[in-house]
Scaffold this motif. Sequence first.
Motif, PDB file in Angstrom:
ATOM      1  N   PRO A 151       0.829  -1.211   0.000  1.00 62.54           N
ATOM      2  CA  PRO A 151       0.000   0.000   0.000  1.00 62.54           C
ATOM      3  C   PRO A 151       0.862   1.260   0.000  1.00 62.54           C
ATOM      4  O   PRO A 151       1.791   1.376   0.793  1.00 62.54           O
ATOM      5  CB  PRO A 151      -0.793  -0.122   1.303  1.00 62.54           C
ATOM      6  CG  PRO A 151       0.088  -0.925   2.200  1.00 62.54           C
ATOM      7  CD  PRO A 151       0.827  -1.894   1.312  1.00 62.54           C
ATOM      8  N   ASP A 152       0.571   2.179  -0.914  1.00 60.67           N
ATOM      9  CA  ASP A 152       1.319   3.429  -0.999  1.00 60.67           C
ATOM     10  C   ASP A 152       0.663   4.436  -0.052  1.00 60.67           C
ATOM     11  O   ASP A 152      -0.079   5.335  -0.472  1.00 60.67           O
ATOM     12  CB  ASP A 152       1.301   3.934  -2.448  1.00 60.67           C
ATOM     13  CG  ASP A 152       2.229   5.117  -2.659  1.00 60.67           C
ATOM     14  OD1 ASP A 152       2.899   5.525  -1.688  1.00 60.67           O
ATOM     15  OD2 ASP A 152       2.279   5.635  -3.787  1.00 60.67           O
ATOM     16  N   VAL A 153       0.911   4.255   1.245  1.00 55.25           N
ATOM     17  CA  VAL A 153       0.247   5.072   2.263  1.00 55.25           C
ATOM     18  C   VAL A 153       1.274   5.771   3.144  1.00 55.25           C
ATOM     19  O   VAL A 153       2.423   5.345   3.254  1.00 55.25           O
ATOM     20  CB  VAL A 153      -0.686   4.210   3.153  1.00 55.25           C
ATOM     21  CG1 VAL A 153      -1.853   3.686   2.344  1.00 55.25           C
ATOM     22  CG2 VAL A 153       0.083   3.067   3.817  1.00 55.25           C
ATOM     23  N   ASN A 154       0.809   6.850   3.774  1.00 52.70           N
ATOM     24  CA  ASN A 154       1.617   7.601   4.730  1.00 52.70           C
ATOM     25  C   ASN A 154       0.834   7.799   6.018  1.00 52.70           C
ATOM     26  O   ASN A 154      -0.397   7.633   6.052  1.00 52.70           O
ATOM     27  CB  ASN A 154       1.992   8.969   4.146  1.00 52.70           C
ATOM     28  CG  ASN A 154       2.837   8.847   2.895  1.00 52.70           C
ATOM     29  OD1 ASN A 154       3.934   8.298   2.925  1.00 52.70           O
ATOM     30  ND2 ASN A 154       2.326   9.367   1.785  1.00 52.70           N
ATOM     31  N   LYS A 155       1.535   8.159   7.067  1.00 53.71           N
ATOM     32  CA  LYS A 155       0.890   8.407   8.356  1.00 53.71           C
ATOM     33  C   LYS A 155      -0.224   9.450   8.197  1.00 53.71           C
ATOM     34  O   LYS A 155      -0.055  10.448   7.495  1.00 53.71           O
ATOM     35  CB  LYS A 155       1.922   8.879   9.378  1.00 53.71           C
ATOM     36  CG  LYS A 155       1.353   9.044  10.780  1.00 53.71           C
ATOM     37  CD  LYS A 155       2.442   9.437  11.764  1.00 53.71           C
ATOM     38  CE  LYS A 155       1.869   9.597  13.166  1.00 53.71           C
ATOM     39  NZ  LYS A 155       2.905   9.966  14.149  1.00 53.71           N
ATOM     40  N   ASN A 156      -1.351   9.178   8.823  1.00 54.41           N
ATOM     41  CA  ASN A 156      -2.542  10.031   8.849  1.00 54.41           C
ATOM     42  C   ASN A 156      -3.411   9.928   7.599  1.00 54.41           C
ATOM     43  O   ASN A 156      -4.487  10.552   7.546  1.00 54.41           O
ATOM     44  CB  ASN A 156      -2.190  11.508   9.115  1.00 54.41           C
ATOM     45  CG  ASN A 156      -1.593  11.722  10.493  1.00 54.41           C
ATOM     46  OD1 ASN A 156      -1.987  11.067  11.452  1.00 54.41           O
ATOM     47  ND2 ASN A 156      -0.619  12.612  10.583  1.00 54.41           N
ATOM     48  N   ASP A 157      -3.008   9.155   6.608  1.00 52.82           N
ATOM     49  CA  ASP A 157      -3.859   8.952   5.437  1.00 52.82           C
ATOM     50  C   ASP A 157      -5.161   8.267   5.829  1.00 52.82           C
ATOM     51  O   ASP A 157      -5.184   7.404   6.725  1.00 52.82           O
ATOM     52  CB  ASP A 157      -3.157   8.069   4.401  1.00 52.82           C
ATOM     53  CG  ASP A 157      -2.221   8.837   3.485  1.00 52.82           C
ATOM     54  OD1 ASP A 157      -2.303  10.082   3.459  1.00 52.82           O
ATOM     55  OD2 ASP A 157      -1.411   8.188   2.784  1.00 52.82           O
ATOM     56  N   LEU A 158      -6.242   8.643   5.156  1.00 57.50           N
ATOM     57  CA  LEU A 158      -7.489   7.888   5.217  1.00 57.50           C
ATOM     58  C   LEU A 158      -7.475   6.954   4.017  1.00 57.50           C
ATOM     59  O   LEU A 158      -7.303   7.403   2.876  1.00 57.50           O
ATOM     60  CB  LEU A 158      -8.708   8.812   5.155  1.00 57.50           C
ATOM     61  CG  LEU A 158     -10.075   8.123   5.093  1.00 57.50           C
ATOM     62  CD1 LEU A 158     -10.340   7.316   6.364  1.00 57.50           C
ATOM     63  CD2 LEU A 158     -11.189   9.147   4.872  1.00 57.50           C
ATOM     64  N   ALA A 159      -7.619   5.665   4.265  1.00 58.00           N
ATOM     65  CA  ALA A 159      -7.523   4.686   3.182  1.00 58.00           C
ATOM     66  C   ALA A 159      -8.617   3.636   3.307  1.00 58.00           C
ATOM     67  O   ALA A 159      -9.196   3.439   4.382  1.00 58.00           O
ATOM     68  CB  ALA A 159      -6.147   4.017   3.205  1.00 58.00           C
ATOM     69  N   PHE A 160      -8.887   2.978   2.206  1.00 59.64           N
ATOM     70  CA  PHE A 160      -9.825   1.858   2.169  1.00 59.64           C
ATOM     71  C   PHE A 160      -9.057   0.612   1.761  1.00 59.64           C
ATOM     72  O   PHE A 160      -8.392   0.588   0.721  1.00 59.64           O
ATOM     73  CB  PHE A 160     -10.970   2.127   1.179  1.00 59.64           C
ATOM     74  CG  PHE A 160     -12.003   3.075   1.693  1.00 59.64           C
ATOM     75  CD1 PHE A 160     -13.247   2.618   2.113  1.00 59.64           C
ATOM     76  CD2 PHE A 160     -11.731   4.439   1.774  1.00 59.64           C
ATOM     77  CE1 PHE A 160     -14.202   3.498   2.600  1.00 59.64           C
ATOM     78  CE2 PHE A 160     -12.688   5.326   2.253  1.00 59.64           C
ATOM     79  CZ  PHE A 160     -13.920   4.855   2.669  1.00 59.64           C
ATOM     80  N   MET A 161      -9.150  -0.426   2.604  1.00 61.75           N
ATOM     81  CA  MET A 161      -8.427  -1.673   2.374  1.00 61.75           C
ATOM     82  C   MET A 161      -9.353  -2.866   2.584  1.00 61.75           C
ATOM     83  O   MET A 161     -10.236  -2.830   3.440  1.00 61.75           O
ATOM     84  CB  MET A 161      -7.257  -1.820   3.356  1.00 61.75           C
ATOM     85  CG  MET A 161      -6.206  -0.749   3.298  1.00 61.75           C
ATOM     86  SD  MET A 161      -4.969  -1.011   4.610  1.00 61.75           S
ATOM     87  CE  MET A 161      -3.749   0.222   4.158  1.00 61.75           C
ATOM     88  N   ARG A 162      -9.117  -3.923   1.824  1.00 57.75           N
ATOM     89  CA  ARG A 162      -9.751  -5.212   2.128  1.00 57.75           C
ATOM     90  C   ARG A 162      -8.833  -5.937   3.095  1.00 57.75           C
ATOM     91  O   ARG A 162      -7.676  -6.201   2.777  1.00 57.75           O
ATOM     92  CB  ARG A 162      -9.941  -6.046   0.853  1.00 57.75           C
ATOM     93  CG  ARG A 162     -10.961  -5.489  -0.125  1.00 57.75           C
ATOM     94  CD  ARG A 162     -11.159  -6.445  -1.295  1.00 57.75           C
ATOM     95  NE  ARG A 162     -12.120  -5.937  -2.261  1.00 57.75           N
ATOM     96  CZ  ARG A 162     -11.817  -5.189  -3.304  1.00 57.75           C
ATOM     97  NH1 ARG A 162     -10.549  -4.866  -3.531  1.00 57.75           N
ATOM     98  NH2 ARG A 162     -12.753  -4.767  -4.131  1.00 57.75           N
ATOM     99  N   LEU A 163      -9.344  -6.255   4.279  1.00 57.59           N
ATOM    100  CA  LEU A 163      -8.546  -6.903   5.312  1.00 57.59           C
ATOM    101  C   LEU A 163      -9.110  -8.278   5.620  1.00 57.59           C
ATOM    102  O   LEU A 163     -10.329  -8.451   5.719  1.00 57.59           O
ATOM    103  CB  LEU A 163      -8.536  -6.053   6.594  1.00 57.59           C
ATOM    104  CG  LEU A 163      -8.041  -4.617   6.455  1.00 57.59           C
ATOM    105  CD1 LEU A 163      -8.173  -3.883   7.782  1.00 57.59           C
ATOM    106  CD2 LEU A 163      -6.595  -4.572   5.964  1.00 57.59           C
TER     107      LEU A 163
END
Length: 224
Positions: A151-163
Amino acid sequence: MQRRKAEFLVDFQKVKSNKQQVLQNTFADLYDWMFTFIQSEANLREKVRAKHLFCHKIGLSNKEELDPSMQVHFEHWLLFDYVTVVGSRLFDIFVRTKQNEMTKQMLELCGILMLMHFVPVRICEVKKEHVKMFSLFDEKEIEVSPYLFEPDVNKNDLAFMRLSMIGFEKKIIGPTIVIDPSFEQKIIKELTNVYKQGQPEYRRYLKEYGIDMLKYGKIHDGRK
């Protein structure tokens, strides 16, 4: 006489690690099998219909060719979330068609994957092999690791993931949608209204409309 202890002790950590590796290998085989099914056995008309619906949901022209990142999103949505004209998901059709060929472990994994849907999360920490986060309406921090797609994410990002739990580990399955900050309040307000209606309605909403969040994704999610 002293009892001989060491050779009789069970290394539970090693047992757990070995079991996890077996489950991950099984999941890898299942994952490959699922997408081979989509490519070679899924109904062509359904795939065309799904492509049109997908483009409509995320605001793309039907004539527009999907770039590689969007194609990956489409394939995962097609398998796990898209509902056919007869009201079934292709994943359910795959399981019904292939269940007699599956191992017990594969069937158990399929049961877990059937419950999977996009989850809105706030990113807390990003490491090389794992990501720490909390669900939007649950402040309990969880730690997850990616499967195939970093995942190309950073701290504090709001993201949608299948977990999904694969053995003893929670995994990110498929690509991640990272929300552009300018749309966060709009999305949170909408999700809050649905969440107040109860868990069944909230889960159904995420299963049906989670992919729509691509409309609000950052550049690296192929949107702007």
